[in-house]
Enzyme design. Structure first.
Site, mmCIF file in Angstrom:
data_model
loop_
_atom_site.group_PDB
_atom_site.id
_atom_site.type_symbol
_atom_site.label_atom_id
_atom_site.label_comp_id
_atom_site.label_asym_id
_atom_site.label_seq_id
_atom_site.Cartn_x
_atom_site.Cartn_y
_atom_site.Cartn_z
ATOM 1 N N CYS A 75 0.841 -1.215 0.000
ATOM 2 C CA CYS A 75 0.000 0.000 0.000
ATOM 3 C C CYS A 75 0.869 1.256 0.000
ATOM 4 O O CYS A 75 1.735 1.410 0.858
ATOM 5 C CB CYS A 75 -0.911 -0.015 1.228
ATOM 6 N N CYS A 78 0.432 3.332 3.463
ATOM 7 C CA CYS A 78 0.813 2.825 4.778
ATOM 8 C C CYS A 78 2.144 3.452 5.237
ATOM 9 O O CYS A 78 2.995 3.788 4.414
ATOM 10 C CB CYS A 78 0.962 1.298 4.738
ATOM 11 N N HIS A 143 -4.190 0.436 8.033
ATOM 12 C CA HIS A 143 -4.668 0.185 6.674
ATOM 13 C C HIS A 143 -6.133 -0.278 6.656
ATOM 14 O O HIS A 143 -6.858 -0.030 5.691
ATOM 15 C CB HIS A 143 -3.765 -0.896 6.052
ATOM 16 N N ASN A 183 -13.333 9.688 -1.283
ATOM 17 C CA ASN A 183 -13.937 8.726 -2.189
ATOM 18 C C ASN A 183 -13.683 7.375 -1.572
ATOM 19 O O ASN A 183 -12.535 6.988 -1.429
ATOM 20 C CB ASN A 183 -13.216 8.827 -3.536
ATOM 21 N N SER A 191 -9.509 2.608 -5.420
ATOM 22 C CA SER A 191 -8.825 1.318 -5.467
ATOM 23 C C SER A 191 -8.098 1.006 -4.168
ATOM 24 O O SER A 191 -7.790 -0.140 -3.893
ATOM 25 C CB SER A 191 -7.845 1.318 -6.635
ATOM 26 N N HIS A 194 -7.014 1.975 2.138
ATOM 27 C CA HIS A 194 -6.393 2.707 3.256
ATOM 28 C C HIS A 194 -7.182 4.004 3.485
ATOM 29 O O HIS A 194 -7.412 4.761 2.547
ATOM 30 C CB HIS A 194 -4.925 3.021 2.933
ATOM 31 N N HIS A 196 -8.331 7.435 3.666
ATOM 32 C CA HIS A 196 -7.726 8.706 3.257
ATOM 33 C C HIS A 196 -8.744 9.568 2.528
ATOM 34 O O HIS A 196 -9.788 9.075 2.079
ATOM 35 C CB HIS A 196 -6.530 8.457 2.332
ATOM 36 N N GLN A 198 -8.847 13.441 -0.026
ATOM 37 C CA GLN A 198 -8.020 14.312 -0.844
ATOM 38 C C GLN A 198 -8.478 15.752 -0.661
ATOM 39 O O GLN A 198 -9.600 16.007 -0.213
ATOM 40 C CB GLN A 198 -8.145 13.936 -2.319
#
Ligand SMILES: [Zn+2]
Ligand SMILES: [Zn+2]
Ligand SMILES: [Zn+2]
Length: 384
Positions: A75, A78, A143, A183, A191, A194, A196, A198
């Site tokens: 990842c 990570c 993760h 998203n 995809s 993890h 997160h 933006q």
């Protein structure tokens, strides 16, 4: 209760005369096809509640229920791992922010000169240069966590990070706006599981917040009050679309929701940006409502519920009027329709005519409101 007397159709305007007392209005809309207006976005949504009885023959998604490791060596988000751009992530233990290795907009590029001639080509083939910077914000080193799995103090760290980013980008760059968004899930084309989000800072104000801001400014000019303050008061009084609530925030399926389980989280105080959440208590209230919504979403179909979430707030740079008309709110736009595997698609009539939904926002709100804020997989002792 319903009267559907057609008045004389004149000049092809067919008026449907419906005489329903205001107090009965929402109930009457429970099984008639109708349109609802979104004053924030300035568009109409077709609602067809009677269609919920039709059989389903459409596509089913595969639910993602694979157990994830707490750390994935493959990842790029990570801690300690190498990203595809070559940089290595630090061993972070809270949140971690970096500039996207494959940003959608660039900070350094030549200025694009717009042609000033008045020929048809420059009228119809318009373009403008955009500069900007795209950030990635890891919510947690783990993760396999989502917002629904995170504790309130952990979500508070994310809120602090959003505030710092908004403040820093406002101070250090010339950009007009910053859009913070998450998203989540394969179904949304994300995809990497993890946790997160933006944040894209751009030299222009993008379409969605720009359209909302125009409508909020016009509303304020016309009525002398804030649109979302007025809307909040109506929803608090009607109590028909409430999903979750605390002292700081109200989460509802908005009157004009397009996605089946779309929610709108509105600050009870008329704050213009997240910077105005000053005390730990205020941040905790936001963390609580984010936790409640994402947990209810996951509990709805017992899956890691996919969605796009975004914060709308005052642009980094704007007029005093634009600042005054703003009111912090968060959109959750989830695609799931009737199970963990059945997704709503925006196709056909919706792409070519107007957005449409089947279950009413009131029906969706009742289902979400009734769900526990204790995460189903915690009860099962399962972190997958
Ligand atoms: Zn990871
Ligand atoms: Zn307001
Ligand atoms: Zn908005």
């Amino acid at each position: 209760m319903r009267s559907s007397t057609h008045s004389t159709a004149q000049h092809s305007n067919l008026h449907l005369s419906v005489r329903i007392p205001a107090s009965m209005m929402d109930a009457a809309l429970d099984d008639i096809s109708h349109r609802r207006y979104n004053p924030l976005r300035g568009n109409w949504i077709l609602v067809s509640p009677h269609r919920t009885k039709r059989p389903w023959l459409g596509q089913e998604e595969t639910p993602s229920r694979n157990a994830l490791p707490e750390h994935d060596p493959e990842c790029y988000l990570c801690p300690g791992n190498k990203r595809s751009g070559g940089a290595r992530n630090p061993d972070f233990d809270g949140t971690f922010v970096f500039v996207n290795d494959f940003s959608a907009v660039k900070e350094d590029q030549v200025d694009y000169e717009t042609s000033l001639s008045d020929d048809k080509a420059s009228l119809l083939l318009k373009a403008e240069g955009v500069k900007g910077k795209c950030y990635v914000i890891c919510f947690s080193p783990a993760h396999n966590k989502t917002l629904a799995d995170m504790s309130i103090p952990e979500i508070c760290l994310v809120i602090n990070t959003w505030q710092k980013l908004y403040r820093d980008v406002k101070q250090d760059t010339p950009f007009r706006s910053i859009q913070i968004f998450e998203n989540k899930g394969d179904a949304m084309g994300c995809s990497n599981p993890h946790p997160h989000c933006q944040a894209w800072a751009t030299s222009h104000l993008p379409e969605e917040p720009a359209a909302e801001l125009t409508n909020m400014v016009e509303y304020q000019r016309a009525h002398g009050s804030c649109m979302l303050c007025d809307y909040l008061a109506i929803e608090l009084e009607k109590k028909e679309r409430i999903v979750a609530e605390n002292d700081g925030w109200l989460a509802i399926c908005p009157w004009w929701a397009f996605w089946p389980f779309e929610t709108l989280v509105i600050s009870k105080r008329c704050i213009k940006s997240i910077l105005e959440l000053e005390t730990d208590k205020e941040k905790e209230l936001l963390a609580q409502i984010m936790s409640a919504i994402t947990t209810k979403y996951d509990n709805l179909f017992e899956t890691k519920f996919p969605y796009s979430m975004g914060i709308h707030q005052a642009p980094l740079r704007g007029t005093d009027e634009e600042h005054a008309a703003n009111h912090v709110h968060i959109h959750f736009l989830p695609p799931l329709l009737r199970s963990a595997t059945v997704k709503k698609f925006q196709v056909g009539y919706e792409l070519l005519a107007e957005p449409q939904r089947d279950i009413t926002p009131e029906q969706a709100a009742r289902r979400l409101q009734g769900l526990s804020t204790e995460l189903y997989r915690k009860k099962l002792g399962d972190s997958s």
